[in-house]
Design a protein around this motif. Structure first.
Motif, PDB file in Angstrom:
ATOM      1  N   ALA A  95       7.445   3.381  17.556  1.00  0.00           N
ATOM      2  CA  ALA A  95       8.855   3.089  17.928  1.00  0.00           C
ATOM      3  C   ALA A  95       9.063   3.141  19.160  1.00  0.00           C
ATOM      4  CB  ALA A  95       9.576   3.951  17.055  1.00  0.00           C
ATOM      5  N   GLY A  96       8.515   4.178  19.954  1.00  0.00           N
ATOM      6  CA  GLY A  96       8.901   4.455  21.388  1.00  0.00           C
ATOM      7  C   GLY A  96       8.391   3.366  22.368  1.00  0.00           C
ATOM      8  N   ASP A  97       7.504   2.553  21.878  1.00  0.00           N
ATOM      9  CA  ASP A  97       7.133   1.268  22.730  1.00  0.00           C
ATOM     10  C   ASP A  97       8.003   0.095  22.115  1.00  0.00           C
ATOM     11  OD1 ASP A  97       5.136   2.677  23.937  1.00  0.00           O
ATOM     12  OD2 ASP A  97       3.584   1.982  22.456  1.00  0.00           O
ATOM     13  N   ARG A  98       9.231   0.477  21.797  1.00  0.00           N
ATOM     14  CA  ARG A  98      10.097  -0.685  21.087  1.00  0.00           C
ATOM     15  C   ARG A  98       9.530  -1.644  20.056  1.00  0.00           C
ATOM     16  NH1 ARG A  98      14.692  -0.436  24.714  1.00  0.00           N
ATOM     17  NH2 ARG A  98      14.058   0.621  26.784  1.00  0.00           N
ATOM     18  N   ALA A  99       8.539  -0.821  19.481  1.00  0.00           N
ATOM     19  CA  ALA A  99       8.074  -1.862  18.317  1.00  0.00           C
ATOM     20  C   ALA A  99       8.475  -1.088  16.839  1.00  0.00           C
ATOM     21  CB  ALA A  99       6.680  -1.923  18.498  1.00  0.00           C
ATOM     22  N   VAL A 100      10.015  -0.693  16.840  1.00  0.00           N
ATOM     23  CA  VAL A 100      10.510  -0.194  15.444  1.00  0.00           C
ATOM     24  C   VAL A 100      10.108  -0.819  14.289  1.00  0.00           C
ATOM     25  CG1 VAL A 100      12.542   0.948  14.513  1.00  0.00           C
ATOM     26  CG2 VAL A 100      12.447   0.908  17.082  1.00  0.00           C
ATOM     27  N   GLY A 101      10.124  -2.123  14.264  1.00  0.00           N
ATOM     28  CA  GLY A 101       9.775  -2.891  12.953  1.00  0.00           C
ATOM     29  C   GLY A 101       8.267  -2.757  12.841  1.00  0.00           C
ATOM     30  N   LEU A 102       7.374  -2.767  13.707  1.00  0.00           N
ATOM     31  CA  LEU A 102       6.215  -2.445  13.536  1.00  0.00           C
ATOM     32  C   LEU A 102       5.826  -1.026  13.204  1.00  0.00           C
ATOM     33  CD1 LEU A 102       3.286  -3.696  13.624  1.00  0.00           C
ATOM     34  CD2 LEU A 102       2.962  -3.012  16.019  1.00  0.00           C
ATOM     35  N   ALA A 103       6.495  -0.089  13.715  1.00  0.00           N
ATOM     36  CA  ALA A 103       6.324   1.379  13.139  1.00  0.00           C
ATOM     37  C   ALA A 103       6.839   1.551  11.714  1.00  0.00           C
ATOM     38  CB  ALA A 103       7.407   2.208  13.954  1.00  0.00           C
ATOM     39  N   LEU A 104       7.875   0.763  11.177  1.00  0.00           N
ATOM     40  CA  LEU A 104       8.236   0.814  10.116  1.00  0.00           C
ATOM     41  C   LEU A 104       7.213   0.205   8.932  1.00  0.00           C
ATOM     42  CD1 LEU A 104      12.092   0.503  10.056  1.00  0.00           C
ATOM     43  CD2 LEU A 104      10.979   2.556   9.457  1.00  0.00           C
ATOM     44  N   LEU A 105       6.925  -0.968   9.304  1.00  0.00           N
ATOM     45  CA  LEU A 105       5.858  -1.614   8.692  1.00  0.00           C
ATOM     46  C   LEU A 105       4.462  -0.910   8.386  1.00  0.00           C
ATOM     47  CD1 LEU A 105       4.948  -4.126   7.274  1.00  0.00           C
ATOM     48  CD2 LEU A 105       3.911  -5.065   9.427  1.00  0.00           C
ATOM     49  N   TYR A 106       3.912  -0.224   9.459  1.00  0.00           N
ATOM     50  CA  TYR A 106       2.929   0.709   9.362  1.00  0.00           C
ATOM     51  C   TYR A 106       3.216   1.558   8.636  1.00  0.00           C
ATOM     52  CZ  TYR A 106      -0.177   4.247  11.115  1.00  0.00           C
ATOM     53  OH  TYR A 106      -1.202   5.433  11.367  1.00  0.00           O
ATOM     54  N   GLY A 107       4.512   2.438   8.591  1.00  0.00           N
ATOM     55  CA  GLY A 107       4.595   3.588   7.941  1.00  0.00           C
ATOM     56  C   GLY A 107       4.774   3.340   6.330  1.00  0.00           C
ATOM     57  N   PHE A 108       5.621   2.237   6.067  1.00  0.00           N
ATOM     58  CA  PHE A 108       5.713   1.886   4.693  1.00  0.00           C
ATOM     59  C   PHE A 108       4.483   1.390   4.064  1.00  0.00           C
ATOM     60  CE2 PHE A 108      10.223   1.547   5.582  1.00  0.00           C
ATOM     61  CZ  PHE A 108      10.842   2.930   5.098  1.00  0.00           C
ATOM     62  N   GLY A 109       3.729   0.636   4.933  1.00  0.00           N
ATOM     63  CA  GLY A 109       2.412   0.010   4.569  1.00  0.00           C
ATOM     64  C   GLY A 109       1.515   1.172   4.326  1.00  0.00           C
ATOM     65  N   SER A 110       1.409   2.081   5.092  1.00  0.00           N
ATOM     66  CA  SER A 110       0.523   3.054   5.138  1.00  0.00           C
ATOM     67  C   SER A 110       0.706   4.011   3.572  1.00  0.00           C
ATOM     68  CB  SER A 110       0.449   4.199   6.226  1.00  0.00           C
ATOM     69  OG  SER A 110      -0.009   3.465   7.387  1.00  0.00           O
ATOM     70  N   LEU A 111       1.829   4.396   3.461  1.00  0.00           N
ATOM     71  CA  LEU A 111       2.500   5.029   2.154  1.00  0.00           C
ATOM     72  C   LEU A 111       2.054   4.316   1.012  1.00  0.00           C
ATOM     73  CD1 LEU A 111       5.780   6.440   3.507  1.00  0.00           C
ATOM     74  CD2 LEU A 111       3.801   7.627   2.901  1.00  0.00           C
ATOM     75  N   ALA A 112       2.495   2.911   1.051  1.00  0.00           N
ATOM     76  CA  ALA A 112       2.328   2.133  -0.182  1.00  0.00           C
ATOM     77  C   ALA A 112       0.617   1.721  -0.478  1.00  0.00           C
ATOM     78  CB  ALA A 112       2.961   0.837  -0.077  1.00  0.00           C
ATOM     79  N   CYS A 113      -0.129   1.479   0.592  1.00  0.00           N
ATOM     80  CA  CYS A 113      -1.510   1.276   0.475  1.00  0.00           C
ATOM     81  C   CYS A 113      -2.160   2.504  -0.074  1.00  0.00           C
ATOM     82  CB  CYS A 113      -1.904   0.592   1.766  1.00  0.00           C
ATOM     83  SG  CYS A 113      -1.495  -1.097   2.002  1.00  0.00           S
ATOM     84  N   GLY A 114      -1.648   3.539   0.824  1.00  0.00           N
ATOM     85  CA  GLY A 114      -2.583   5.144   0.393  1.00  0.00           C
ATOM     86  C   GLY A 114      -2.148   5.426  -1.207  1.00  0.00           C
ATOM     87  N   PHE A 115      -0.825   5.173  -1.558  1.00  0.00           N
ATOM     88  CA  PHE A 115      -0.532   5.412  -2.942  1.00  0.00           C
ATOM     89  C   PHE A 115      -1.434   4.407  -4.011  1.00  0.00           C
ATOM     90  CE2 PHE A 115       1.900   4.402  -6.866  1.00  0.00           C
ATOM     91  CZ  PHE A 115       2.024   5.589  -7.311  1.00  0.00           C
ATOM     92  N   VAL A 116      -1.458   3.159  -3.715  1.00  0.00           N
ATOM     93  CA  VAL A 116      -1.959   2.342  -4.408  1.00  0.00           C
ATOM     94  C   VAL A 116      -3.714   2.750  -4.501  1.00  0.00           C
ATOM     95  CG1 VAL A 116      -3.074  -0.033  -4.492  1.00  0.00           C
ATOM     96  CG2 VAL A 116      -0.536   0.350  -4.247  1.00  0.00           C
ATOM     97  N   ALA A 117      -4.070   3.076  -3.156  1.00  0.00           N
ATOM     98  CA  ALA A 117      -5.927   3.570  -2.981  1.00  0.00           C
ATOM     99  C   ALA A 117      -5.981   4.494  -3.977  1.00  0.00           C
ATOM    100  CB  ALA A 117      -6.073   3.540  -1.601  1.00  0.00           C
ATOM    101  N   ALA A 118      -5.053   5.629  -3.813  1.00  0.00           N
ATOM    102  CA  ALA A 118      -5.248   7.025  -4.643  1.00  0.00           C
ATOM    103  C   ALA A 118      -5.310   6.622  -5.928  1.00  0.00           C
ATOM    104  CB  ALA A 118      -4.376   7.969  -4.111  1.00  0.00           C
ATOM    105  N   PHE A 119      -4.299   5.830  -6.551  1.00  0.00           N
ATOM    106  CA  PHE A 119      -4.385   5.321  -7.840  1.00  0.00           C
ATOM    107  C   PHE A 119      -5.348   4.736  -8.327  1.00  0.00           C
ATOM    108  CE2 PHE A 119      -3.030   2.566 -11.364  1.00  0.00           C
ATOM    109  CZ  PHE A 119      -2.318   3.561 -12.266  1.00  0.00           C
ATOM    110  N   ALA A 120      -5.938   3.648  -7.552  1.00  0.00           N
ATOM    111  CA  ALA A 120      -7.082   2.811  -7.841  1.00  0.00           C
ATOM    112  C   ALA A 120      -8.449   3.842  -8.009  1.00  0.00           C
ATOM    113  CB  ALA A 120      -7.225   1.747  -6.846  1.00  0.00           C
ATOM    114  N   GLY A 121      -8.367   4.868  -6.934  1.00  0.00           N
ATOM    115  CA  GLY A 121      -9.679   5.687  -7.217  1.00  0.00           C
ATOM    116  C   GLY A 121      -9.397   6.397  -8.443  1.00  0.00           C
ATOM    117  N   ILE A 122      -8.466   7.116  -8.629  1.00  0.00           N
ATOM    118  CA  ILE A 122      -8.378   7.741  -9.976  1.00  0.00           C
ATOM    119  C   ILE A 122      -8.648   6.929 -11.280  1.00  0.00           C
ATOM    120  CG2 ILE A 122      -6.645   8.875 -11.554  1.00  0.00           C
ATOM    121  CD1 ILE A 122      -5.420   9.890  -8.940  1.00  0.00           C
ATOM    122  N   ALA A 123      -8.088   5.691 -11.003  1.00  0.00           N
ATOM    123  CA  ALA A 123      -8.264   4.809 -12.087  1.00  0.00           C
ATOM    124  C   ALA A 123      -9.960   4.384 -12.465  1.00  0.00           C
ATOM    125  CB  ALA A 123      -7.363   3.582 -12.199  1.00  0.00           C
TER     126      ALA A 123
END
Length: 130
Positions: A95-123
């Motif tokens: 975000a500090g490098d003026r890549a706010v969109g990329l920062a948000l994509l990274y943040g939401f993508g990490s959370l979403a993929c992490g959630f899916v990966a944890a769910f997949a591991g349990i499953a």
């Protein structure tokens, strides 16, 4: 640089951070109960605060933090305490490098993929259980 001092600093810091994570998480769960993951929440937020402090103090050389101390604290202690702190710093840096969109994509993508990966591991484990 991968020398023995750097690796030793990371190992020692990681051990300390892991113990801190256990103690803080245990104390908070004992006090507030297991209904909501307050321990993990507090660990993630405090780790994020501390990594921000250390990153800025080492960048500005305000306290004379050497590269070895920085690695000990940021990779070792905070890596053992929480990797969420590194995630938070990555988002702030993007975000500090003026890549706010990329920062948000990274943040939401990490959370979403992490959630899916944890769910997949349990499953997966549940599917392979007899």
């Amino acid at each position: 640089m991968l020398d023995w001092r750097t690796l030793a600093a990371i190992a020692l810091g990681g051990g300390l951070g892991s113990v801190l994570r256990y103690v803080v998480g245990f104390a908070i769960t004992q006090r507030l109960g297991p209904g909501f993951p307050w321990g993990t929440f507090v660990i993630n937020v405090t780790g994020s605060l501390i990594i921000g402090l250390v990153a800025e103090l080492s960048a500005t050389r305000a306290l004379g933090i050497t590269p070895l101390v920085r690695v000990f604290l940021m990779v070792g202690v905070l890596g053992g305490y929480t990797t969420f702190s590194a995630f938070s710093l990555d988002m702030v840096t993007l975000a500090g490098d003026r890549a706010v969109g990329l920062a948000l994509l990274y943040g939401f993508g990490s959370l979403a993929c992490g959630f899916v990966a944890a769910f997949a591991g349990i499953a997966l484990v549940r599917a392979l259980q007899p």
